[in-house]
Design an enzyme around this catalytic site. Sequence first.
Site, PDB file in Angstrom:
ATOM      1  N   ASP A 173       0.867  -1.169   0.000  1.00 32.32           N
ATOM      2  CA  ASP A 173       0.000   0.000   0.000  1.00 32.32           C
ATOM      3  C   ASP A 173       0.910   1.227   0.000  1.00 32.32           C
ATOM      4  O   ASP A 173       1.666   1.436   0.948  1.00 32.32           O
ATOM      5  CB  ASP A 173      -0.905   0.009   1.241  1.00 32.32           C
ATOM      6  CG  ASP A 173      -1.941   1.121   1.210  1.00 32.32           C
ATOM      7  OD1 ASP A 173      -1.605   2.233   0.739  1.00 32.32           O
ATOM      8  OD2 ASP A 173      -3.083   0.896   1.667  1.00 32.32           O
ATOM      9  N   CYS A 232     -12.693  -9.058  -3.532  1.00 31.91           N
ATOM     10  CA  CYS A 232     -13.988  -8.583  -3.018  1.00 31.91           C
ATOM     11  C   CYS A 232     -14.014  -7.060  -3.023  1.00 31.91           C
ATOM     12  O   CYS A 232     -14.796  -6.443  -2.289  1.00 31.91           O
ATOM     13  CB  CYS A 232     -14.236  -9.099  -1.604  1.00 31.91           C
ATOM     14  SG  CYS A 232     -14.425 -10.893  -1.495  1.00 31.91           S
ATOM     15  N   ARG A 234     -13.201  -4.438  -6.194  1.00 23.75           N
ATOM     16  CA  ARG A 234     -13.795  -3.797  -7.365  1.00 23.75           C
ATOM     17  C   ARG A 234     -13.489  -4.611  -8.609  1.00 23.75           C
ATOM     18  O   ARG A 234     -12.380  -5.088  -8.817  1.00 23.75           O
ATOM     19  CB  ARG A 234     -13.237  -2.371  -7.555  1.00 23.75           C
ATOM     20  CG  ARG A 234     -13.910  -1.324  -6.679  1.00 23.75           C
ATOM     21  CD  ARG A 234     -15.288  -0.971  -7.244  1.00 23.75           C
ATOM     22  NE  ARG A 234     -16.015  -0.049  -6.395  1.00 23.75           N
ATOM     23  CZ  ARG A 234     -16.889  -0.396  -5.460  1.00 23.75           C
ATOM     24  NH1 ARG A 234     -17.126  -1.662  -5.210  1.00 23.75           N
ATOM     25  NH2 ARG A 234     -17.531   0.518  -4.755  1.00 23.75           N
ATOM     26  N   ASP A 258     -15.889 -11.824  -6.115  1.00 24.39           N
ATOM     27  CA  ASP A 258     -17.186 -11.250  -5.724  1.00 24.39           C
ATOM     28  C   ASP A 258     -17.599 -10.093  -6.624  1.00 24.39           C
ATOM     29  O   ASP A 258     -18.742  -9.668  -6.599  1.00 24.39           O
ATOM     30  CB  ASP A 258     -17.117 -10.769  -4.266  1.00 24.39           C
ATOM     31  CG  ASP A 258     -18.455 -10.293  -3.728  1.00 24.39           C
ATOM     32  OD1 ASP A 258     -19.451 -11.029  -3.900  1.00 24.39           O
ATOM     33  OD2 ASP A 258     -18.511  -9.192  -3.150  1.00 24.39           O
ATOM     34  N   GLU A 263     -21.309  -5.661 -14.328  1.00 15.68           N
ATOM     35  CA  GLU A 263     -22.309  -6.204 -13.407  1.00 15.68           C
ATOM     36  C   GLU A 263     -23.685  -5.642 -13.742  1.00 15.68           C
ATOM     37  O   GLU A 263     -23.791  -4.495 -14.164  1.00 15.68           O
ATOM     38  CB  GLU A 263     -21.934  -5.847 -11.957  1.00 15.68           C
ATOM     39  CG  GLU A 263     -20.620  -6.474 -11.497  1.00 15.68           C
ATOM     40  CD  GLU A 263     -20.294  -6.178 -10.032  1.00 15.68           C
ATOM     41  OE1 GLU A 263     -21.109  -5.491  -9.375  1.00 15.68           O
ATOM     42  OE2 GLU A 263     -19.258  -6.621  -9.545  1.00 15.68           O
ATOM     43  N   HIS A 281     -21.478 -10.005  -5.914  1.00 15.33           N
ATOM     44  CA  HIS A 281     -21.183  -8.747  -5.223  1.00 15.33           C
ATOM     45  C   HIS A 281     -21.859  -8.720  -3.844  1.00 15.33           C
ATOM     46  O   HIS A 281     -22.636  -7.823  -3.513  1.00 15.33           O
ATOM     47  CB  HIS A 281     -21.628  -7.546  -6.053  1.00 15.33           C
ATOM     48  CG  HIS A 281     -20.846  -6.302  -5.755  1.00 15.33           C
ATOM     49  ND1 HIS A 281     -20.498  -5.387  -6.710  1.00 15.33           N
ATOM     50  CD2 HIS A 281     -20.331  -5.816  -4.590  1.00 15.33           C
ATOM     51  CE1 HIS A 281     -19.817  -4.393  -6.165  1.00 15.33           C
ATOM     52  NE2 HIS A 281     -19.702  -4.638  -4.873  1.00 15.33           N
ATOM     53  N   GLY A 283     -20.145  -8.622  -0.936  1.00 16.07           N
ATOM     54  CA  GLY A 283     -19.219  -8.146   0.087  1.00 16.07           C
ATOM     55  C   GLY A 283     -19.864  -7.375   1.209  1.00 16.07           C
ATOM     56  O   GLY A 283     -19.499  -7.526   2.379  1.00 16.07           O
TER      57      GLY A 283
END
Length: 528
Positions: A173, A232, A234, A258, A263, A281, A283
């Site tokens: 990160d 999970c 994007r 997910d 979508e 989706h 999550g």
Amino acid sequence: MAPRVLISDKLSEAAVEIFRSRGVEVDYRPDLGKDKDALLAAIGDYDGLAIRSATKVTAKLLEATDRLKVVGRAGIGVDNVDIPAASAKGVIVMNTPFGNSITTAEHAIAMMFAVARQIPAADTSTQAGKWEKSRFMGAEITSKTFGLIGCGNIGSIVADRAIGLKMRVVAFDPFLSDERAIDLGVEKVDLDTLLARADVISLHTPLTEKTRNIIDAAAIAKMRKGVILINCARGGLVDEAALRAALESGKVGGAGVDVFVDEPATENVLFGAPNLVCTPHLGASTTEAQENVALQVAEQMSDYLMKGAVSNALNMPSITAEEAPRLTPFVKLAELLGSFAGQLTETSLSGIRLEYEGDVAEMNIKALTAAALTGVLQPLLQTVNMVSAPVMARERGILVEEVRRAQAGAYENYIRLTVKTERQERSVAGTVFSDSKPRIIQVKGINMEAELGPHMLYVTNEDKPGFIGQLGTLLGEAGVNIATFNLGRTAPGEDAICLVEVDGEVPEAVLAKISALPHVKQAKPLEF
């Protein structure tokens, strides 16, 4: 007349009760968001629109109303809202960035177990009466290395759960400091190291131009054979075709997905791949999370419509009505200074120092600091706003320092922002003149005065004759028009900075030519 709110997606009934208890009229029409024409016809009757992911708030929808004041998204993602169009219409866009964090983190862990132990396939086989015990040989999780791509609010919760499962956690990160990594009990690594070491990789980062397809064929090639991949976060973070090929070859041992590029995903290149677990989706889909985000969005929208208070807004700073006239230009300055520094920062941030001098030191510097942090974090975290930016900075262990002092120099108001990274410190300072327009007045200790336009070119170079002519010639030959040209230097023949406003984006090929000019140290486009 009481303000009216339309709820056009399925939302907890608790939200309806909150609106009504606060004096807001509310219409609960949870299927309207799926009918574009019906929504278009109805939107003009409402002051607020509360949505989840099904309703698409497009420029066309926004053009159909002059009454709408606020859109509230129950959840964090606002991919379904045209924020620039909302801003142009003066419509505030709010979200609820922290209401479903635990639920999403738990789903990622659940997906890891489902993939590692092949639970969905084993369930289907067993219920079909097959008893294929030898077919479903699973993988043990204990002592394995868990790789986190993104260690913000959700990622840090996942890290905590993985450590509780006796896993070793490594994290990539850009905003994660060494101190925060130690606090979380994770090892901070670069992306290539994570890909090479992790037995399980889980994505918890926003979708931006920098993170799109962060997991592609090249990234997969660097992974360990048999790795488990979980997304999970994007759709678009993973190249779906590349993942399909890797699942079929066995390079990726299993994947839990997910989220998808398109979508609802009724068809997808991944479907039917071996060792794949998919969910639609889910999550944020727990009763607790749905209650949390519904309550939050209703409270936020009610507070704005009834009191004018703004919180968790993605396109408007959190400033009271009394403060706004005097504070707004300084909020803009602070955010511009942050954005300037953030776009030039390429290594992990450890600290940010903000110095307020003169009259501005007596203002609400909390709002100004939040605006500056928003600007710094925006390049990588596109959904960050003035409310969430300080929280996200704290989560990443970024030390924020504020200094107030009386006027000491020529400027009545002065803000200096200094970014501290692993390698260096970089500062940028600005002021607001009587015309209320923010100006940059110093970059890295070099004095200059410049307004920031939408498209800027930042060049650092040695102060040598001929540079300006060469730069102008390259831009001119490429058809890039110069709007303003600002220069500063430490001393004749030494370090210099050139800040150029142009009328459009500078092509990559032109940037490469500028970078190759004699004496040029750095050339980078900036967007504001």
